[in-house]
Design a protein around this motif. Structure first.
Motif, PDB file in Angstrom:
ATOM      1  N   LYS A   6      23.058  31.218  18.156  1.00 21.16           N
ATOM      2  CA  LYS A   6      23.380  30.054  17.319  1.00 21.16           C
ATOM      3  C   LYS A   6      23.412  28.737  18.091  1.00 21.16           C
ATOM      4  CE  LYS A   6      25.699  32.268  13.426  1.00 21.16           C
ATOM      5  NZ  LYS A   6      26.814  32.180  12.449  1.00 21.16           N
ATOM      6  N   SER A   7      23.001  28.736  19.341  1.00 21.31           N
ATOM      7  CA  SER A   7      22.911  27.480  20.094  1.00 21.31           C
ATOM      8  C   SER A   7      21.578  26.809  19.803  1.00 21.31           C
ATOM      9  CB  SER A   7      23.025  27.750  21.600  1.00 21.31           C
ATOM     10  OG  SER A   7      21.867  28.433  22.074  1.00 21.31           O
ATOM     11  N   GLU A   8      21.454  25.523  20.174  1.00 20.59           N
ATOM     12  CA  GLU A   8      20.179  24.826  20.006  1.00 20.59           C
ATOM     13  C   GLU A   8      19.066  25.577  20.736  1.00 20.59           C
ATOM     14  OE1 GLU A   8      19.103  22.004  18.442  1.00 20.59           O
ATOM     15  OE2 GLU A   8      21.019  21.820  17.417  1.00 20.59           O
ATOM     16  N   TYR A   9      19.367  26.015  21.918  1.00 20.91           N
ATOM     17  CA  TYR A   9      18.394  26.764  22.721  1.00 20.91           C
ATOM     18  C   TYR A   9      18.038  28.083  22.055  1.00 20.91           C
ATOM     19  CZ  TYR A   9      17.110  30.140  26.395  1.00 20.91           C
ATOM     20  OH  TYR A   9      16.521  31.138  27.119  1.00 20.91           O
ATOM     21  N   GLY A  10      19.053  28.859  21.701  1.00 22.02           N
ATOM     22  CA  GLY A  10      18.812  30.185  21.152  1.00 22.02           C
ATOM     23  C   GLY A  10      18.071  30.167  19.837  1.00 22.02           C
ATOM     24  N   VAL A  11      18.470  29.292  18.930  1.00 19.62           N
ATOM     25  CA  VAL A  11      17.825  29.207  17.616  1.00 19.62           C
ATOM     26  C   VAL A  11      16.365  28.788  17.765  1.00 19.62           C
ATOM     27  CG1 VAL A  11      17.814  27.955  15.423  1.00 19.62           C
ATOM     28  CG2 VAL A  11      19.974  28.798  16.365  1.00 19.62           C
ATOM     29  N   GLY A  12      16.113  27.806  18.627  1.00 19.49           N
ATOM     30  CA  GLY A  12      14.744  27.339  18.817  1.00 19.49           C
ATOM     31  C   GLY A  12      13.845  28.402  19.408  1.00 19.49           C
ATOM     32  N   LEU A  13      14.346  29.110  20.429  1.00 16.77           N
ATOM     33  CA  LEU A  13      13.563  30.163  21.078  1.00 16.77           C
ATOM     34  C   LEU A  13      13.307  31.314  20.115  1.00 16.77           C
ATOM     35  CD1 LEU A  13      12.288  31.428  23.594  1.00 16.77           C
ATOM     36  CD2 LEU A  13      14.560  32.232  24.268  1.00 16.77           C
ATOM     37  N   ALA A  14      14.333  31.695  19.362  1.00 16.11           N
ATOM     38  CA  ALA A  14      14.193  32.804  18.417  1.00 16.11           C
ATOM     39  C   ALA A  14      13.160  32.490  17.338  1.00 16.11           C
ATOM     40  CB  ALA A  14      15.546  33.126  17.778  1.00 16.11           C
ATOM     41  N   LYS A  15      13.188  31.272  16.817  1.00 15.19           N
ATOM     42  CA  LYS A  15      12.257  30.903  15.749  1.00 15.19           C
ATOM     43  C   LYS A  15      10.805  31.051  16.203  1.00 15.19           C
ATOM     44  CE  LYS A  15      11.001  27.245  12.498  1.00 15.19           C
ATOM     45  NZ  LYS A  15       9.560  27.496  12.692  1.00 15.19           N
ATOM     46  N   VAL A  16      10.508  30.560  17.393  1.00 13.98           N
ATOM     47  CA  VAL A  16       9.138  30.657  17.901  1.00 13.98           C
ATOM     48  C   VAL A  16       8.756  32.119  18.096  1.00 13.98           C
ATOM     49  CG1 VAL A  16       7.581  30.047  19.781  1.00 13.98           C
ATOM     50  CG2 VAL A  16       9.289  28.407  19.017  1.00 13.98           C
ATOM     51  N   ALA A  17       9.659  32.914  18.650  1.00 10.42           N
ATOM     52  CA  ALA A  17       9.375  34.329  18.874  1.00 10.42           C
ATOM     53  C   ALA A  17       9.130  35.049  17.547  1.00 10.42           C
ATOM     54  CB  ALA A  17      10.525  34.983  19.630  1.00 10.42           C
ATOM     55  N   ILE A  18       9.970  34.769  16.559  1.00  9.97           N
ATOM     56  CA  ILE A  18       9.828  35.411  15.243  1.00  9.97           C
ATOM     57  C   ILE A  18       8.482  35.060  14.610  1.00  9.97           C
ATOM     58  CG2 ILE A  18      10.718  35.401  12.871  1.00  9.97           C
ATOM     59  CD1 ILE A  18      13.542  34.961  14.202  1.00  9.97           C
ATOM     60  N   ASP A  19       8.148  33.788  14.594  1.00  7.25           N
ATOM     61  CA  ASP A  19       6.884  33.354  13.993  1.00  7.25           C
ATOM     62  C   ASP A  19       5.688  33.977  14.715  1.00  7.25           C
ATOM     63  OD1 ASP A  19       8.351  31.831  12.237  1.00  7.25           O
ATOM     64  OD2 ASP A  19       7.963  29.921  13.247  1.00  7.25           O
ATOM     65  N   SER A  20       5.766  34.038  16.026  1.00  4.83           N
ATOM     66  CA  SER A  20       4.657  34.584  16.815  1.00  4.83           C
ATOM     67  C   SER A  20       4.514  36.090  16.613  1.00  4.83           C
ATOM     68  CB  SER A  20       4.863  34.271  18.299  1.00  4.83           C
ATOM     69  OG  SER A  20       4.918  32.883  18.518  1.00  4.83           O
ATOM     70  N   LEU A  21       5.638  36.791  16.521  1.00  5.37           N
ATOM     71  CA  LEU A  21       5.595  38.231  16.275  1.00  5.37           C
ATOM     72  C   LEU A  21       4.992  38.536  14.913  1.00  5.37           C
ATOM     73  CD1 LEU A  21       9.107  39.203  17.683  1.00  5.37           C
ATOM     74  CD2 LEU A  21       6.924  40.042  18.568  1.00  5.37           C
ATOM     75  N   LYS A  22       5.418  37.793  13.904  1.00  3.30           N
ATOM     76  CA  LYS A  22       4.894  38.017  12.558  1.00  3.30           C
ATOM     77  C   LYS A  22       3.399  37.727  12.498  1.00  3.30           C
ATOM     78  CE  LYS A  22       9.184  37.267   9.957  1.00  3.30           C
ATOM     79  NZ  LYS A  22       9.910  36.389   8.985  1.00  3.30           N
ATOM     80  N   ALA A  23       2.982  36.693  13.197  1.00  2.00           N
ATOM     81  CA  ALA A  23       1.553  36.357  13.229  1.00  2.00           C
ATOM     82  C   ALA A  23       0.742  37.465  13.885  1.00  2.00           C
ATOM     83  CB  ALA A  23       1.343  35.045  13.978  1.00  2.00           C
ATOM     84  N   ALA A  24       1.384  38.223  14.791  1.00  2.00           N
ATOM     85  CA  ALA A  24       0.702  39.329  15.465  1.00  2.00           C
ATOM     86  C   ALA A  24       0.796  40.631  14.681  1.00  2.00           C
ATOM     87  CB  ALA A  24       1.306  39.531  16.860  1.00  2.00           C
ATOM     88  N   GLY A  25       1.405  40.577  13.488  1.00  4.35           N
ATOM     89  CA  GLY A  25       1.503  41.760  12.644  1.00  4.35           C
ATOM     90  C   GLY A  25       2.661  42.678  12.967  1.00  4.35           C
ATOM     91  N   VAL A  26       3.641  42.165  13.730  1.00  2.00           N
ATOM     92  CA  VAL A  26       4.805  42.968  14.118  1.00  2.00           C
ATOM     93  C   VAL A  26       5.916  42.802  13.074  1.00  2.00           C
ATOM     94  CG1 VAL A  26       6.576  43.320  15.881  1.00  2.00           C
ATOM     95  CG2 VAL A  26       4.242  42.715  16.560  1.00  2.00           C
ATOM     96  N   THR A  27       6.553  43.891  12.694  1.00  4.82           N
ATOM     97  CA  THR A  27       7.703  43.830  11.796  1.00  4.82           C
ATOM     98  C   THR A  27       8.893  43.265  12.560  1.00  4.82           C
ATOM     99  OG1 THR A  27       6.924  45.749  10.555  1.00  4.82           O
ATOM    100  CG2 THR A  27       9.258  45.189  10.338  1.00  4.82           C
ATOM    101  N   VAL A  28       9.614  42.329  11.931  1.00  7.46           N
ATOM    102  CA  VAL A  28      10.713  41.642  12.612  1.00  7.46           C
ATOM    103  C   VAL A  28      11.995  41.749  11.795  1.00  7.46           C
ATOM    104  CG1 VAL A  28      11.542  39.468  13.573  1.00  7.46           C
ATOM    105  CG2 VAL A  28       9.103  39.997  13.645  1.00  7.46           C
ATOM    106  N   GLU A  29      13.076  42.101  12.460  1.00  9.59           N
ATOM    107  CA  GLU A  29      14.412  42.052  11.872  1.00  9.59           C
ATOM    108  C   GLU A  29      15.216  41.051  12.686  1.00  9.59           C
ATOM    109  OE1 GLU A  29      18.003  45.108  10.532  1.00  9.59           O
ATOM    110  OE2 GLU A  29      15.974  45.861  10.922  1.00  9.59           O
ATOM    111  N   THR A  30      16.079  40.262  12.028  1.00  8.55           N
ATOM    112  CA  THR A  30      16.769  39.177  12.734  1.00  8.55           C
ATOM    113  C   THR A  30      18.273  39.182  12.467  1.00  8.55           C
ATOM    114  OG1 THR A  30      16.541  37.536  10.951  1.00  8.55           O
ATOM    115  CG2 THR A  30      14.699  37.754  12.490  1.00  8.55           C
ATOM    116  N   ASP A  31      18.980  38.522  13.366  1.00  8.21           N
ATOM    117  CA  ASP A  31      20.411  38.296  13.188  1.00  8.21           C
ATOM    118  C   ASP A  31      20.826  37.146  14.099  1.00  8.21           C
ATOM    119  OD1 ASP A  31      22.955  38.580  12.232  1.00  8.21           O
ATOM    120  OD2 ASP A  31      23.404  40.451  13.284  1.00  8.21           O
TER     121      ASP A  31
END
Length: 380
Positions: A173-198
Motif C-alpha cells: 500500500k505504499s507509493e512504491y509498492g502500489v506502483g510496482l505491483a500495477k506494472v507487474a500485474i499488467d505485464s503478467l496479464k499481457a503475457a497470458g498469466v493468471t493473476v491474483e492480487t491483494d
C-alpha cells in the motif's frame, strides 16, 4: 516555510563545521541527502548516504576544487509524513545546492513540490514509482530506471523463464509498492498469466492470513511489492505455511537486512533491482575497496549509484566554479551526460534516466547473489 524556501533559491556557500568562515578563501557548498537514516528500512538509506559521503570525502582530498564540500543529512525515516520536514531542513540550509534523494517514492511525492519551489535539484538513486515524473516536480531527476522496467522485468522472467501460469501479486500500500505491483500485474496479464492480487499494509502485525491466502491460491509464484522489513516476517509465514512457489520482490527488499531478518525463509527468493552489484563488477572494484575500508562493510543496494550521482553533481559544480547556485546547477544537471561507474547518466525532458537496465539477484546460503540482466536471463 515554503516562502522561506523560495527566498533561498539562488543561495549557496556557507560556513565550515566550526561555524567560522571558509579557510583559504574557498566557499563551502553542501550536497544534501534525503532518505531513511532511522526506522524500519534505514539500511537502504544508509547505503546511499554512505556512497554520497565517500564521494564528497574523495573530492575534498583531491584538492582541486574551487570550493569545499560538505554533506547535510535529512532523515525522513522512509515515511511520507516525515518527508516535508526533512526536505525543509535541506532547503533552509543556504549552503545546500543539490540533493541526493529522496530515496523512497512516498517521501519523494510528499516533498517533490518543495524542491521544485526552491529550484533545488533532487536527484534520486532509487525512487522508482513511475508517476513521480508526471507530478510537476520540475527539479526532480531520477537516477534509476522506473518501475515500468522493474515490474515488467519481473513479469517477463516469471512468464518466459519460469513458465509460471498463475502469479499472486501483493503490495504494501505504499507509493512504491502500489506502483510496482500495477506494472507487474499488467505485464503478467499481457503475457497470458493468471493473476491474483491483494494489498497488505506495511507493519501488519501478523502475516499468517496473507500467507495462507497465497498458499491456498496454489499460485506458481508470488511477487511482493514492498520493503524488506515487511517481506522478512511475511517470508517466514509463507515458509511456515508450506509455500513451494517462486518468491520474487524488488529493490525495496534487496538488502542484506532481508536475509538477516528472514533467516532461512529468505532462501531462494529472487530480488530485482535497477542497480548492479558493486562487489562483482570490475568497474566498481576500486569503489568497493574504498567503501569497505571507510565503512567496514561492503557497499549495499544503491551505494554505488549514490556515489555516481554525487560525483555527477560535483563534476557540474566544478564547471560552475565558485559561481554555484541552485538554479544554475539544476539547469546543468538536466542537460548532463555523465559516465559513472554503474551506468551513463542522461535524462529526458521529464527527468527520467534514459538507460533502462534491470538486474536479477537470488538468495542462496544466506547471501544475496547477483545473477545478471533480467532481459538476458529471461530470454536465455
Amino acid at each position: 516555510m515554503a516562502v522561506g524556501a523560495l527566498a533561498l533559491t539562488a543561495c549557496g556557500g556557507g560556513k565550515d563545521d566550526s561555524g567560522n568562515g571558509n579557510g583559504g578563501g574557498k566557499p563551502t557548498f553542501s550536497i544534501g541527502f534525503q532518505g531513511p537514516l532511522s526506522g524500519d528500512n534505514s539500511a537502504l538509506g544508509i547505503n546511499e548516504d554512505n556512497g554520497l559521503k565517500l564521494a564528497v570525502e574523495e573530492a575534498n582530498k583531491k584538492g582541486d576544487l574551487p570550493f569545499t564540500l560538505k554533506v547535510v543529512d535529512g532523515d525522513d525515516q522512509g515515511l511520507p509524513d516525515q518527508a516535508p520536514a526533512a526536505a525543509q531542513k535541506l532547503i533552509g540550509d543556504t549552503s545546500v545546492v543539490a540533493v541526493v534523494g529522496p530515496a523512497f517514492s512516498g517521501p519523494t511525492k510528499a516533498s517533490g513540490g518543495l524542491y521544485a519551489q526552491a529550484q533545488l535539484a533532487a536527484v534520486s538513486p532509487s525512487a522508482t514509482n513511475p508517476d513521480l515524473t508526471s507530478q510537476g516536480f520540475t527539479s526532480f531527476l531520477r537516477g534509476a530506471p522506473n518501475d515500468n522496467e522493474q515490474g515488467a522485468g519481473m513479469a517477463e522472467y516469471l512468464s518466459k523463464k519460469e513458465k509460471a501460469k498463475k502469479v499472486f501479486v501483493i503490495d504494501d500500500k505504499s507509493e512504491y509498492g502500489v506502483g510496482l505491483a500495477k506494472v507487474a500485474i499488467d505485464s503478467l496479464k499481457a503475457a497470458g498469466v493468471t493473476v491474483e492480487t491483494d494489498s497488505v499494509p506495511a507493519k501488519t502485525p501478523d502475516y499468517t492470513a496473507a500467507a495462507t491466502k497465497v498458499v491456498n491460491s496454489k499460485a506458481d509464484a508470488l511477487i511482493y511489492a514492498g520493503y524488506y522489513a515487511d517481506l522478512a516476517p511475511f517470508a517466514k509465514k509463507l515458509a511456515d505455511g508450506g509455500f513451494k512457489g517462486i518468491g520474487i520482490s524488488g529493490d525495496g527488499s534487496n538488502d542484506a537486512k532481508f536475509v538477516e531478518l528472514a533467516g532461512a525463509a529468505a532462501d531462494k527468493w529472487f530480488l530485482t533491482c535497477p542497480c548492479t552489484d558493486a562487489t562483482k563488477n570490475e568497474s566498481t572494484k576500486a569503489f568497493t575497496e574504498a567503501y569497505t575500508a571507510k565503512f567496514n562493510t561492503p557497499p549495499g543496494t544503491y551505494s554505488a549509484e549514490s556515489y555516481d550521482i554525487a560525483n555527477l553533481i560535483i563534476s557540474e559544480m566544478k564547471k560552475l566554479g565558485k559561481d554555484v547556485t541552485r538554479d544554475k546547477l539544476l539547469a546543468a544537471l538536466k542537460g548532463v551526460n555523465y559516465k559513472g561507474l554503474t551506468k551513463e547518466f542522461a535524462f529526458d525532458d521529464k527527468g527520467e534516466l534514459k538507460i533502462k537496465n534491470v538486474y536479477l539477484y537470488q538468495v542462496a546460503d544466506g547471501k544475496i547473489g547477483y545473477l545478471g540482466d533480467v532481459a538476458t536471463l529471461s530470454n536465455g
